[in-house]
Design a protein around this motif. Structure first.
Motif, PDB file in Angstrom:
ATOM      1  N   UNK A  53      -4.402   4.379  11.904  1.00  0.00           N
ATOM      2  CA  UNK A  53      -3.647   5.604  12.032  1.00  0.00           C
ATOM      3  C   UNK A  53      -4.535   6.632  13.016  1.00  0.00           C
ATOM      4  N   UNK A  63      -6.014   0.959  -1.377  1.00  0.00           N
ATOM      5  CA  UNK A  63      -5.605   1.225  -2.979  1.00  0.00           C
ATOM      6  C   UNK A  63      -6.089   0.449  -3.963  1.00  0.00           C
ATOM      7  N   UNK A 109      -3.233  12.529  -3.122  1.00  0.00           N
ATOM      8  CA  UNK A 109      -2.648  11.529  -3.630  1.00  0.00           C
ATOM      9  C   UNK A 109      -3.623  10.224  -3.955  1.00  0.00           C
ATOM     10  N   UNK A 133      -4.700   8.223  -7.535  1.00  0.00           N
ATOM     11  CA  UNK A 133      -4.719   6.942  -7.968  1.00  0.00           C
ATOM     12  C   UNK A 133      -5.820   6.761  -8.940  1.00  0.00           C
ATOM     13  N   UNK A 164      11.353   7.502  -5.830  1.00  0.00           N
ATOM     14  CA  UNK A 164      11.369   6.092  -5.751  1.00  0.00           C
ATOM     15  C   UNK A 164      12.575   5.934  -4.998  1.00  0.00           C
ATOM     16  N   UNK A 194      -4.310  -6.911   0.499  1.00  0.00           N
ATOM     17  CA  UNK A 194      -4.742  -5.494   0.351  1.00  0.00           C
ATOM     18  C   UNK A 194      -6.389  -5.751  -0.255  1.00  0.00           C
ATOM     19  N   UNK A 237       0.883  -1.165   0.062  1.00  0.00           N
ATOM     20  CA  UNK A 237       0.192   0.165  -0.028  1.00  0.00           C
ATOM     21  C   UNK A 237       0.700   1.139   0.093  1.00  0.00           C
ATOM     22  N   UNK A 238       0.826   1.800  -1.135  1.00  0.00           N
ATOM     23  CA  UNK A 238       1.879   3.159  -1.169  1.00  0.00           C
ATOM     24  C   UNK A 238       1.006   4.515  -1.322  1.00  0.00           C
ATOM     25  N   UNK A 239       1.359   5.567  -0.808  1.00  0.00           N
ATOM     26  CA  UNK A 239       0.672   6.534  -0.763  1.00  0.00           C
ATOM     27  C   UNK A 239       0.480   7.259  -2.314  1.00  0.00           C
ATOM     28  N   UNK A 240       1.559   6.966  -3.171  1.00  0.00           N
ATOM     29  CA  UNK A 240       1.456   7.376  -4.435  1.00  0.00           C
ATOM     30  C   UNK A 240       1.361   6.396  -5.277  1.00  0.00           C
ATOM     31  N   UNK A 241       0.582   6.509  -6.653  1.00  0.00           N
ATOM     32  CA  UNK A 241       0.676   5.499  -7.511  1.00  0.00           C
ATOM     33  C   UNK A 241       1.660   5.195  -8.337  1.00  0.00           C
ATOM     34  N   UNK A 242       2.651   6.076  -8.179  1.00  0.00           N
ATOM     35  CA  UNK A 242       4.056   6.085  -8.979  1.00  0.00           C
ATOM     36  C   UNK A 242       5.050   5.564  -8.121  1.00  0.00           C
ATOM     37  N   UNK A 243       4.957   5.253  -6.806  1.00  0.00           N
ATOM     38  CA  UNK A 243       5.710   4.259  -6.234  1.00  0.00           C
ATOM     39  C   UNK A 243       5.805   2.917  -6.357  1.00  0.00           C
ATOM     40  N   UNK A 244       6.737   2.269  -6.092  1.00  0.00           N
ATOM     41  CA  UNK A 244       6.961   0.725  -6.219  1.00  0.00           C
ATOM     42  C   UNK A 244       5.627   0.117  -5.486  1.00  0.00           C
ATOM     43  N   UNK A 245       4.819  -0.599  -6.380  1.00  0.00           N
ATOM     44  CA  UNK A 245       3.747  -1.143  -5.845  1.00  0.00           C
ATOM     45  C   UNK A 245       3.889  -2.816  -5.207  1.00  0.00           C
ATOM     46  N   UNK A 248      -4.099   1.118   6.953  1.00  0.00           N
ATOM     47  CA  UNK A 248      -5.151   1.817   5.945  1.00  0.00           C
ATOM     48  C   UNK A 248      -6.449   1.024   5.849  1.00  0.00           C
ATOM     49  N   UNK A 249      -6.199  -0.472   6.002  1.00  0.00           N
ATOM     50  CA  UNK A 249      -7.275  -1.097   5.700  1.00  0.00           C
ATOM     51  C   UNK A 249      -8.085  -1.728   7.029  1.00  0.00           C
ATOM     52  N   UNK A 291      -1.685   8.772  14.136  1.00  0.00           N
ATOM     53  CA  UNK A 291      -1.240  10.143  13.802  1.00  0.00           C
ATOM     54  C   UNK A 291      -1.469  11.031  14.836  1.00  0.00           C
TER      55      UNK A 291
END
Lengths: 343, 343, 343, 343
Positions: free
Chosen positions: A216, B197, B225, B229, B56, A172, A138-146, A192-193, A246
């Protein structure tokens, strides 16, 4: 009177006699019993009956009601009273919840065969009993390694072959349960889930144990309610994991809420895991928080270890090096013994 | 220099020359450019290159690094600059994001044909343009009413037939997308699933618009963010919904963060919805917060209405009665006009 | 029964009969009355008597007690019921709490005669009725500008001479009351001193009105309790100011909690001020939040204005320019009229 | 270049060349040096010069500025680098900050001679080295017990006579310094006064050591800045106390932030105290959190003990009984030894 008192209703000072009677009527309509005691300004109504059906009722929406205070706890199967003793949960052959404090460790993400097998061997030597590693991330950004997905699961299973360490990995999506069950020994539901109720029901039907991480912004009660979802589907092999909440503090990644450890031990029979890596998010301070977690009463400690943090595809800044991990285990062992446990 | 500056690295005062060189080497290895400026105690390294690849890299894990400050924003498609103007999102024939402030309303849960059709007719008369209603319900307790499921979807579609109001309803599981697409006009991703996600990717592939609610502990950046997605999968019809965050305040159910409205309008081109019902959680104060949301710049307002709150199967204590709703709409209209918009 | 019910005690399921009797005995020893109703698992004891003396008692510390729920509110003089209508507070000739929404404005700090007089003239022209300006400044760092002190008070008084605007300024130390009373028309107790009880008692003995700002982590109830300190010393001229609370959100300086406005209007008779400048901390968004505050029901709006923010000695980044302020006032006026008030 | 880099300014993409030049001119006018590096979309300006003067400047208010990132820490005297080693602070003859973990204990409030002397004797026997007790009490309600005042101070001094334990007590008003200095060995500044800057300056001029408690919504950096106030007035004998922060969790009174312990040990040379009593607020869990605090690296532990909690005038529900305290000390001793320290 054979039923327990379940709820206390207090009326508003300006509530009319008609409103009070209407509240009492509603309670009776629902098949519940009302115990009424009248003060000078307010009426107090105790509601007696099966808690589940009471919880369904929108009592606070009835005109004249000032407050509704539940007396019974909203969870049943996870409550300590349900068993009256600690539960043990087995991941492969490893027992969590007994006298021994179990160490779970590994990289944030599975990245390659060399990486996961190398780390698994290293942590085993240091004393870890369970291997963690993310295949679906689960990564905050869709552009990060999934994550490597199914390929990552296979590599985890290979690392288990080589080292004998049972494997925990994150789920997930409800669609992934079958494939993860094929390769892993324990499912992780991430922070997050924690209130992804479809996923909770799905893992509640799995034959694998589940580690549920606290969300969180989840209260201790929220965490217990989410665990109740899993148990209510029939899966009693659940671990609860405190991993930081958080708050306004920005120096640390999260605020590790160690208060939750003794509170959870008193509220539930389920074993408690603490994740100091996410809880503080700063590599140089992970060890201090691992020691504190053991002193507070945790049953297992989960930490991230990476053999080359500066090349890690995720969370490199909080992962321990294998040597640092070896040192941490030795220190954890001493504190464990000081509180009457072992590693 | 044709690439934008993406990140600024500052070294620790005690970093050695070797460490500084190692940082610079890593950056070059990754195909990025390093701009170095040396102070008396610290070295500042600007990293130039495509932002995605930089994100990354675990730069903070390299020895000698004190801080890493991103210069570029982590989101692209949702950024206001990406379009340079407001986006309009259509739900059925209704446009959100234009001069008109759109009212979305309905019960928390669909409970019966009479209930949903009755409420739909009432709110339409008052001025609502979109009907909300839950068929799959995320409930804290497994013992609470979980929604009517597909039966609820069918009732929503019937209410649309009768009133012409398009329908928005919540999706909780990737497995349910097909059936919800059959009956609804807009998907809602709830606060508890804002960082689910797998679900975000799934709705990103839907033909329906999506309203994404802010998680209880999600920052504004986290919300953007998560929207990224959905857009990155190809679905640009996304609404963002502020519905209150979790704070220490317990008088109200949540803390409605209206600061988020002007901030989001400046950061993104997507339309902004505010849900004052969950944001304050107290029926008698929902109207005040709806007015405040309009004044702050919201494009749409979502409220819960129920014809018999004290019999509602969920959230009765915060739902407005139809008459209260009619009054709210009239007051909202005046404030909308005062800020140059209409209802 | 002439006394109101003040508190409800619920016992633990495992409480012994001796413990229950001991609880009842304690209550009677304290001169209070106990109403006992026994359920299957728990005993509920209503405690009747004067609320003040009950609050003193450490009931939760008695063995066997599971929970203690107060029924009466902990505040009296500030409670809406105490007056049953809105209070008006006068600052010089200006009335706050009536139909007119009052604008208070000025720089963060008084810096020079030209600065404060220039700003005072500008804001008066735009429609402000009260001049704010800090002479004693609470700064996070001891190395930051601490205010001009008494010299600043004199400059404020001069600006009042020239413009006729009454003056509000912050008091930080009980020792400063005499000198501030000489020059100012209203005392401000800042967020950081909201629970400085020595200061609250001192301003409670002043002849000047007091604006009490909500602390960064103060609940609405905490704010009311701190106001109760001032009223209980005899000073009923108190304004409450919402100025943002501290949450996990970092995009904005604070999270302006506009929920507090309708809640406070319902809980207390005191007038409510909102400070959108500190509430969001970003100059470009102050106006949106001022409009939202008016729509939510605020009685007065306090904003920071500076004629040269980039030279300001404090808070330059959130101060409006005089032209921006003129524009804000015009927009505020329209929203005020839309909610039946005036500026 | 002999000055350290103090701040990094990044411009907005839309900043004009005139704006960039204006920023640079301002910096030079202020007598600082600007290092400019230009990217494709943004300009990065390093500001070189004495940090104190830079902090004063409202750089973020200059048109065209997107962000201002401080590089230097805002505190100096409290920074670990200032001494490069742990400081020891002496309270009477007791040294805090060395190898020994010091136990401070006593009742919330001084109530009578018998009470304070009895408790002092009991805790001394168990191993406590310092006696705590409130004479001036910060209470949320003006109707709650406010402490015995000077009479309480005298009783504390009597208890010291009898037991030899030095005494720590809270100061709430600058006016009380003289009288408290007459009777106590250490001043406590409470959480609610952590940013009462007038008080911080006053205790900074005292000859007594000061224990500064972290405010309920204070970041670690805020706490260090408040300590900097005290040191900057000349008093270097300062202890920092973590006592729980305010979060959304309501099960516990506060959320004890043990992350702060290793972070503070790394950031400052000052000794760190942890108060598990307020940090969790539940008597039965105080011991677990005391053990965790020691494991995390605390230098001293402050707990509340009362010989008759159910008759205590404040905080009875969280005070330990003397026997429970004896047990706690024995357990703390074992954990202290496990982390290489003693009690």
């Amino acid at each position: 009177m054979s039923r327990p008192l379940a709820m206390i209703i207090v009326t508003k000072p300006e509530a009319t006699e008609e409103q009070v009677q209407h509240i009492i009527d509603r309670i009776k309509e629902w098949g519940l019993k009302a115990e009424v005691s009248r003060g000078a300004l307010r009426v107090v109504i105790g509601v007696i009956g099966p808690e589940d059906s009471i919880r369904e009722k929108p009592i606070a929406a009835i005109p004249g009601v000032a407050s509704v205070t539940p007396v019974l706890k909203p969870y049943k199967l996870v409550a300590r009273e349900f068993r009256g003793m600690n539960s043990n949960v087995k991941i492969g052959p490893v027992v969590i919840g007994g006298e021994e404090i179990v160490l779970m460790s590994g990289p944030c993400s599975v990245e390659s065969r060399e990486q996961i097998t190398g780390i698994a061997s290293a942590i085993k030597k240091s004393g870890a009993k369970i291997l963690r590693g993310g295949a679906f991330k689960p990564r905050t950004s869709p552009y990060s390694f999934q994550g490597l997905g199914v390929e990552g699961l296979k590599l985890l299973a290979e690392a288990r072959e080589e080292t004998g360490l049972p494997v925990i990995t994150e789920i997930m999506d409800t669609k992934d349960l079958d494939v993860i069950e094929k390769y892993a020994d324990c499912l992780q539901v991430g922070a997050r889930n924690m209130q992804n109720f479809a996923l909770l029901k799905e893992v509640g039907r799995s034959k694998l144990p589940v580690m549920l991480k606290r969300g969180m912004s989840a209260t201790i009660k929220d965490l217990l309610m989410s665990a109740e979802y899993i148990l209510s589907e029939g899966n009693f092999n659940v671990l609860l994991c405190e991993r930081g909440i958080r708050t306004f503090e920005t120096y640390t990644r999260n605020t590790l809420d160690l208060n939750a450890v003794p509170v959870l031990k008193a509220e539930t029979h389920l074993p408690i895991v603490v994740d100091p890596t996410h809880g503080i998010g700063l590599r140089e301070h992970v060890a201090s928080m691992a020691l504190a977690a053991v002193a507070a009463g945790a049953d297992a400690i989960m930490t991230e270890v990476h053999n080359s943090p500066e090349l890690a595809k995720s969370d490199g800044e909080q992962a321990l090096l294998p040597d640092e991990y070896t040192d941490l285990v030795q220190r954890v062992r001493k504190v464990a013994e000081a509180v009457g446990r072992s590693v």
